[in-house]
Design a protein around this motif. Structure first.
Motif: not given
Length: 854
Positions: A397, A409, A413
């Motif tokens: 990440f 985010d 992901n």
């Protein structure tokens, strides 16, 4: 008062209390729409808006006539005239409009098609059906009205698009943003969201179209605004820097280490080598050799090529017994895919490097899956303190957050889920120079299998919806578990599979979704169907006739049977799952023959939900080719039984009775005794609910006279249980108790005793009833408590509602009001939770007596 609904999209329409109002002329509807904002309007302003071409006298007469027409349709108090002659809508009338639809939209779980339907409704222009000419005043009103609507709708669309961007539902992002652009093509945000969405879905041709449209509208080169990534295309700046520092040490005569770069395909090994070669000057000679994927060199082929190349560059000293790099010379030897080299060359290279100490620097790449010979060679260099291994893992990440700072985010992901963090696949998804042809070639090489077993494992995992453990994998493949472990370990080393340790045991799954999809797409349809059937067969084999355990497998079985084109069998499992979900008797103890009722604490008594699903399944049954086969007809009987029991349980026996009679007719035509027996038991149970002993006696007599020889031992025990209860209710206590005790003994000696739990509890209940009717209240209380002790593990259950009520009634008879109130309240809690009806009315009566006694 009335509720008005103003619908403007798809044609002007006004509804009152959900019924459409037909006005004789459009201006009547338009006047009502104007007044629907609950403001007061002067007569003169309304006359000017609606009859600009009439003199004041005619316009006033037309307004009065129009108000009269509206009042005729909706009532005399719908429009009010104030003291100042202003006109307004009655404030007590509720008004709903199209903005209420969009503002109250529950969009979060909507699928693409449903969302598209909503947007299609709002895509029309409003007031396009006005069939008369109008002046400036009304034109300004309509323009402002449209702006208000568009602004409100657009504000809601921003909220919707932000949500779907946040959860990475890119298909819904695309639909929403395209509609936003139709409403306002001068807002940049939906264009940028579209670019992100198409990028994430890999639809890169659309990005170019959006770029051009933005360039035309906003007048700048949008390509400068695209996502940027870090300098090295494969995100390996640190590794390149380290390798270059070792080269510098080598060139300067300092102590250095040979470098091995280990990684899976697409991790950036070759790209690191290319970057290094580009940054070298001509002072130190580079000898490079790349072994192509899939190529198998002959004995000594790799070593001979390297030695000849060094010799041709006048860098080799062959004057002694062994070849070495010439004194005063330095060679950087770069080998790509060293693990593909022949064994003999590896051994010779090791000796050559050791003999040419301080004159040669080896930089080699190799895969995660090494053979013993190369491992020995690398370990030998490490032992000499001459070697460093750089492991290229998948990007995490934080790596991607540095590379793509403008992605959320959730988007990062999602990128990891799709690619597994593999740099090549990330570049493919982000359109960073990887074409479809390059992607296909990469996948073909990276996912190639050395053995048929590995191929079978990958085919199976690509088709399965869920990850699996090793034992499950070996059982489905019908292979030795040790062999499967060996093959899976190699696939893990190659970066194709990964271990998941979220559970107490290790499960196996693909490293990323792209690999899984690629493997799945390579399988022929006939093999897919075979694998789907094999998976379904396995999960069928582990069913244990306990809903709480089996429920997690039903959906898997249904999916794989459907994909295997076993439509009849898939349908049977759909019906099984439906029957299990509603396998609830909301009444006097379950009467199942051979299974425990594994209830959840939430009882679903939503009639519409039940009926919709039931009708959906029955319609599917009607479309089956084998719908008249005995197997499917028995499934139909089970569905009818579920329907009848559900409606009986919620107090609608008329609806249930029709299905029970149909069960009897159909079961008798098939000589299907289970259906006959179950239908009669439902009639018996209903007769208990309404205290109709005549009906109860009739059905018990039918079972005994016509079907006694067909009953199994457990079925006969259930018959005895109800016959004993009938005798007790008729005050034949000795006969009734004798039958109930005989039934209880049969239940207790069954092999799977836990499945008889509620039948045994029901026997204790009947004994308690017998004692209660004989005013032996202490004994009755003990029997009721005994029944509760058997059911105690069910915190919420229909039987507990009845039993607590009986305990309260005993204490009421004994004048112990406080304790009676305690049990009645526990009973009421059960009744209110489970939707159970029998005895509830009497409970309220008992509670009333408690309060009157105070």
């Amino acid at each position: 008062m009335k509720t008005l609904e103003v619908r403007l999209y798809g044609g002007t329409c006004i509804l009152a209390d959900e019924k459409e109002i037909e006005f004789p002329f459009m201006k009547a509807a338009l006047l009502l729409i104007i007044l629907s904002d609950k403001k007061s309007y002067s007569r003169k302003k309304l006359q000017l808006m609606l009859w600009h071409d009439k003199n004041e006298q005619k316009a006033d007469r037309n307004l009065r006539n129009t108000i009269y027409v509206i009042k005729q349709k909706l009532g005399g108090d719908v429009i009010l005239t104030e003291k100042n002659s202003k006109i307004r809508l009655n404030e007590n009338i509720s008004v709903l409009n199209d903005l209420d639809i969009i503002n109250s939209l529950e969009y979060k779980d909507m699928c693409k098609d449903d969302l598209q339907d909503i947007y299609s409704y709002f895509s029309d222009e409003i007031f396009e059906d006005l069939n008369f000419e109008y002046g400036i005043s009304l034109d300004d009103y309509i323009r402002n009205f449209k702006n208000i609507y568009n602004e409100n709708i657009y504000r809601k669309l921003i909220e919707i698009s932000q949500h779907f961007m946040h959860v990475m539902n890119y298909e819904n992002v695309i639909i929403t943003c395209e509609f936003m652009i139709k409403l306002n093509e001068y807002d940049e945000k939906p264009y940028k969201n579209l670019i992100t969405a198409y990028n994430s879905l890999g639809i890169f041709s659309k990005i170019a179209e959006i770029d051009k449209k933005m360039s035309d509208i906003f007048g700048y080169d949008t390509s400068t605004d695209k996502i940027a990534h870090i300098g090295n295309e494969y995100y390996r700046d640190d590794q390149i820097f380290y390798t270059l520092s070792e080269i510098t040490k080598f060139n300067q005569g300092e102590k250095y280490r040979h470098i091995g770069i280990k990684g899976a395909s697409g991790s950036g090994k070759t790209e690191i080598l290319n970057s290094i070669k580009l940054q070298q000057n001509n002072d130190t000679k580079i000898i490079d050799y790349s072994i192509s994927n899939g190529y198998t060199p002959c004995k000594y082929e790799v070593f001979n090529y390297i030695i000849n190349k060094i010799r041709n560059n006048l860098l080799l000293d062959s004057s002694s017994l062994y070849d070495i790099v010439a004194n005063g010379q330095k060679v950087i030897l770069i080998i790509d895919n060293l693990d593909l080299s022949d064994v003999e060359s590896i051994e010779e290279l090791f000796n050559f490097i050791i003999r040419s100490e301080n004159r040669i620097l080896l930089i080699a790449t190799y895969s995660m899956d090494l053979d013993n010979k190369l491992t020995y060679f690398l370990n030998s260099l490490s032992t000499e303190g001459l070697f460093t291994e750089i492991k290229l893992g998948n990007l995490n990440f934080n790596d991607l957050k540095k590379a793509y700072a403008n992605l959320s985010d959730e988007q990062i992901n999602n990128l990891i889920i799709q690619s597994g963090g593999n740099p090549f696949l990330i570049n493919y998804l982000m359109n960073n120079g990887v074409t479809k042809e390059m992607y296909n070639a990469f996948m073909s090489v990276n996912l190639s299998c050395k053995t048929q077993t590995s191929l079978r494992i990958l085919h199976l995992l690509s088709i399965m919806k869920n990850r699996v453990d090793i034992n499950t994998l070996s059982d489905i493949l019908n292979m030795n578990v040790d062999k499967v472990v060996q093959e899976v370990s190699q696939l893990i080393n190659r970066g194709i599979l990964i271990e998941n340790t979220e559970q107490d045991y290790v499960e196996i799954e693909f490293c990323n979704n792209l690999q899984k999809e690629y493997i799945c797409s390579s399988i022929k349809n006939i093999e897919k169907q075979y694998i789907h059937k094999k998976i379904a067969d396995y999960y069928e084999s582990i069913l244990c006739d306990n809903y709480s355990i089996d429920n997690k497998y039903y959906t898997i079985i249904i999916h794989h049977l459907t994909m295997a084109k076993y439509m009849d069998k898939a349908f049977i499992y759909k019906c099984k799952q439906f029957n299990k979900i509603y396998n609830i008797s909301h009444e006097f103890f379950p009467i199942a023959l051979d299974e425990e009722y594994s209830y959840s604490v939430n009882f679903n008594i939503d009639e519409n939900m039940f009926k919709n699903k039931y009708e959906e399944l029955m319609e599917e049954m009607d479309n089956l080719k084998n719908k008249y086969s005995e197997t499917i007809l028995k499934v139909k009987i089970n569905m009818l039984f579920c329907y009848a029991r559900f409606y009986k349980s919620i107090g609608k026996f008329d609806e249930a009775q029709e299905k029970l009679n149909e069960i009897l007719r159909l079961s008798e035509s098939l000589d299907y005794f289970i259906g006959i027996f179950q239908a009669h038991l439902q009639f018996i149970q209903y007769s208990i609910n309404i205290n109709d002993l005549k009906m109860m006696k009739s059905h018990l007599k039918t079972l005994n006279n016509d079907y006694k020889d067909m009953m199994s031992e457990v079925q006969y025990a259930i018959y005895l249980r109800f016959k004993g209860y009938y005798d007790v209710l008729e005050h034949n206590f000795k006969s009734g108790i004798q039958k109930v005790e005989e039934a209880q003994e049969i239940f207790k000696k069954q092999h799977k005793l836990y499945k008889m739990k509620f039948n045994i509890a029901a026997c204790s209940f009947v004994k308690g009833e017998a004692k209660f009717l004989q005013n032996e209240f202490d004994d009755a209380f003990e029997y009721y408590m005994d029944a509760i002790s058997i059911c105690h593990d069910k915190e919420i259950h229909p039987s507990l509602a009845l039993l607590f009520s009986r305990l309260g009634l005993v204490r009421l008879k004994q004048q112990s009001f406080y304790e009676a109130k305690y049990y009645f309240e526990k009973s009421l809690k059960q009744y209110n939770t489970v939707g159970f009806s029998w005895g509830k009315e009497q409970l309220y009566s008992h509670i009333d007596k408690i309060y009157k006694s105070k």
